[in-house]
Design an enzyme around this catalytic site. Structure first.
Site, short mmCIF file in Angstrom:
data_model
loop_
_atom_site.label_atom_id
_atom_site.label_comp_id
_atom_site.label_asym_id
_atom_site.label_seq_id
_atom_site.Cartn_x
_atom_site.Cartn_y
_atom_site.Cartn_z
N TYR A 146 0.82 -1.21 0.00
CA TYR A 146 0.00 0.00 0.00
C TYR A 146 0.86 1.27 0.00
O TYR A 146 0.40 2.34 -0.38
CB TYR A 146 -0.94 0.03 1.21
CG TYR A 146 -2.06 -1.00 1.15
CD1 TYR A 146 -2.37 -1.67 -0.03
CD2 TYR A 146 -2.82 -1.29 2.27
CE1 TYR A 146 -3.38 -2.61 -0.07
CE2 TYR A 146 -3.84 -2.22 2.23
CZ TYR A 146 -4.11 -2.88 1.05
OH TYR A 146 -5.12 -3.81 1.00
N LYS A 192 3.73 -15.02 2.80
CA LYS A 192 3.73 -15.76 1.54
C LYS A 192 5.21 -15.98 1.21
O LYS A 192 5.71 -15.56 0.15
CB LYS A 192 2.97 -14.93 0.48
CG LYS A 192 2.73 -15.64 -0.81
CD LYS A 192 1.65 -16.71 -0.75
CE LYS A 192 1.54 -17.42 -2.08
NZ LYS A 192 0.85 -18.72 -2.01
N ASP A 224 -2.64 -18.15 1.90
CA ASP A 224 -3.70 -18.93 1.24
C ASP A 224 -4.19 -20.06 2.14
O ASP A 224 -5.39 -20.34 2.24
CB ASP A 224 -3.23 -19.45 -0.14
CG ASP A 224 -1.77 -19.84 -0.17
OD1 ASP A 224 -1.10 -19.75 0.88
OD2 ASP A 224 -1.28 -20.24 -1.24
N ASP A 248 -5.35 -6.63 5.99
CA ASP A 248 -6.56 -5.96 5.52
C ASP A 248 -7.62 -7.01 5.17
O ASP A 248 -8.78 -6.94 5.59
CB ASP A 248 -6.20 -5.12 4.28
CG ASP A 248 -7.30 -4.17 3.87
OD1 ASP A 248 -8.32 -4.10 4.58
OD2 ASP A 248 -7.14 -3.51 2.83
N ASP A 252 -10.95 -8.51 7.55
CA ASP A 252 -12.30 -8.43 7.01
C ASP A 252 -12.99 -9.79 7.05
O ASP A 252 -14.19 -9.89 7.28
CB ASP A 252 -12.28 -7.92 5.56
CG ASP A 252 -12.49 -6.41 5.51
OD1 ASP A 252 -12.42 -5.78 6.58
OD2 ASP A 252 -12.71 -5.87 4.43
#
Ligand code: NAD
Length: 376
Positions: A146, A192, A224, A248, A252
């Site tokens: 970001y 990851k 994942d 993020d 959620d």
């Protein structure tokens, strides 16, 4: 007696209503503990627009700088009014701007799953079981993709870069292990690392930090796999530490587990910022401090505005987090959470968590605040 300055920024929609209930709870805490809260209101979001033509006016910035912590409601107008000047870019100009203003670097989002509200959780009852539990997602806020370079080198190519440095990861690693140590002594770090170099550094730093916390059961998980595990077997998790992008998304995902956005508080921890000059001595040195921000995870819920039906628990939880993390008032924070739990256990519900035909009492927003204060 300790005195703390709180900037209260209710914002828009249900912000004002739910903040009133959090203030009630803070006043009750003042009666129980030797503490004084100096609470000063300020305007932010669409609420600031008519007077200032700005979503985060300088007056509000000055108030934040003078405060020890910020209790924030929510901002934003009705979804179909987003292009009106009062609402256009409102969230970006206020909530993202205030996070930047305090140098927000770590975000905490606890998702409590109450057995009494299991029927509101989208996961199957055999998966969540018959015991209440909570998953705490800790998200790094200042690095990663970001904050990298975003560009279009040519019409058919797009570029987003991601970087992390060791001190930034060390900060969240220490924080996450400490949180795990204080809770159930289990920490999952999400990355990851089979693909991304930033994730390899992330993993390296977490594994180094793990050596300092022998009591904490530490696990690395690819992102994942993590999302699958969260849906299939959420109870294996307690504290989850994530880089910005993964945090993020994962926060959620966990935010739907409690069954309503009205149950989710959050905290964003600021970095040390300069807030003025020392005027009590002649050398005029800069004064710097940490200012943390506490807010519900949901938005301004314009559909509920002014009806006194919103669930104030997210805001009250946010206030409890403020007591714990900004003022070191752990016992008071525990007592607020215990009062919320008792309210749920004794069948009191706002509309978002009320089910017809159960042995439950439906309360308004203000009645829910009163009930929690009564149980405090
Ligand atoms: P929302 O979170 O406001 O509402 C989504 C749903 O959850 C609605 O049905 C709402 O009634 C319900 N809900 C939310 N909080 C609740 C509470 N405390 N009690 C009971 N029910 C509650 O999201 P939205 O409708 O997509 O967005 C509305 C506005 O909020 C938009 O302007 C959006 O930009 C803004 N927004 C702000 C923030 C923030 O301030 N941090 C976050 C998300 C959205």
């Amino acid at each position: 007696m300790n005195t703390y300055n709180i900037a209260l920024l209710p914002g828009d929609g249900i912000g004002e209503e739910v903040c009133m209930e959090a203030v009630k709870v803070l006043r009750r805490i003042e009666e129980k503990y030797a503490v004084e809260f100096k609470i000063t209101g300020g305007l932010i979001g669409g609420a600031a627009w008519p007077e200032f033509g700005n979503h985060f006016p300088n007056e509000t910035k000055a108030l934040v700088e003078k405060s020890d912590a910020v209790l924030f409601g929510s901002v934003g107008g009705p979804v179909n009014a987003q292009f009106e000047p009062q609402w256009k870019d409102c969230e970006k100009n206020s909530i993202l701007a205030i996070r930047k203003f305090i140098g927000a670097s770590i975000n905490l989002r606890p998702a409590p799953i109450f057995k009494e509200l299991a029927h509101f959780c989208p996961l199957r009852s055999d998966i969540i079981g018959d015991e209440s539990f909570e998953i705490l997602v800790i998200r790094e806020l200042s690095g990663g993709i970001y904050f990298g370079e975003h560009s279009r080198p040519d019409a058919n190519t797009a570029l987003d870069t991601s970087s992390y440095d060791r001190p930034t990861i060390e900060k969240i690693a220490k924080f996450s292990f400490q949180a795990a140590q204080n809770r159930n002594k289990t920490l999952h770090s999400i990355d990851k690392a089979n693909v991304l170099e930033t994730s390899r550094l992330w993993r390296e730093v977490f594994e180094t930090e793990a050596k300092n916390w022998p009591e904490v059961q530490f696990h690395n998980l690819y992102v994942d796999n993590a999302v699958q595990q969260l849906v299939k077997w959420p109870k294996q998790f307690d504290v989850i530490a994530c880089p910005n992008l993964f945090g993020d998304i994962i926060s959620d995902l966990t935010s739907v587990f409690p069954g309503s956005l009205g149950m989710l508080g959050s905290a964003s921890f600021g970095s040390k910022i300069e807030t003025g000059l020392q005027t009590e001595t002649s050398d005029m040195r800069p004064v710097s401090k940490f200012i943390h921000l506490y807010e519900p995870s949901g938005g301004s819920a314009p559909d509920l505005e002014g009806k006194n039906v919103a669930n104030p628990i997210a805001q009250i939880y946010s206030a409890a987090m403020m007591l714990r993390h900004s003022f070191e008032m752990h016992e008071a924070a525990d007592s607020i959470e215990a009062a919320v739990l008792k309210t749920i256990q004794t069948g009191f519900r706002t509309g978002d968590i009320y089910a017809e035909g159960q042995d439950e009492t439906k309360l308004s927003c203000s009645e829910m605040g009163d009930k929690i204060c009564e149980y405090l």
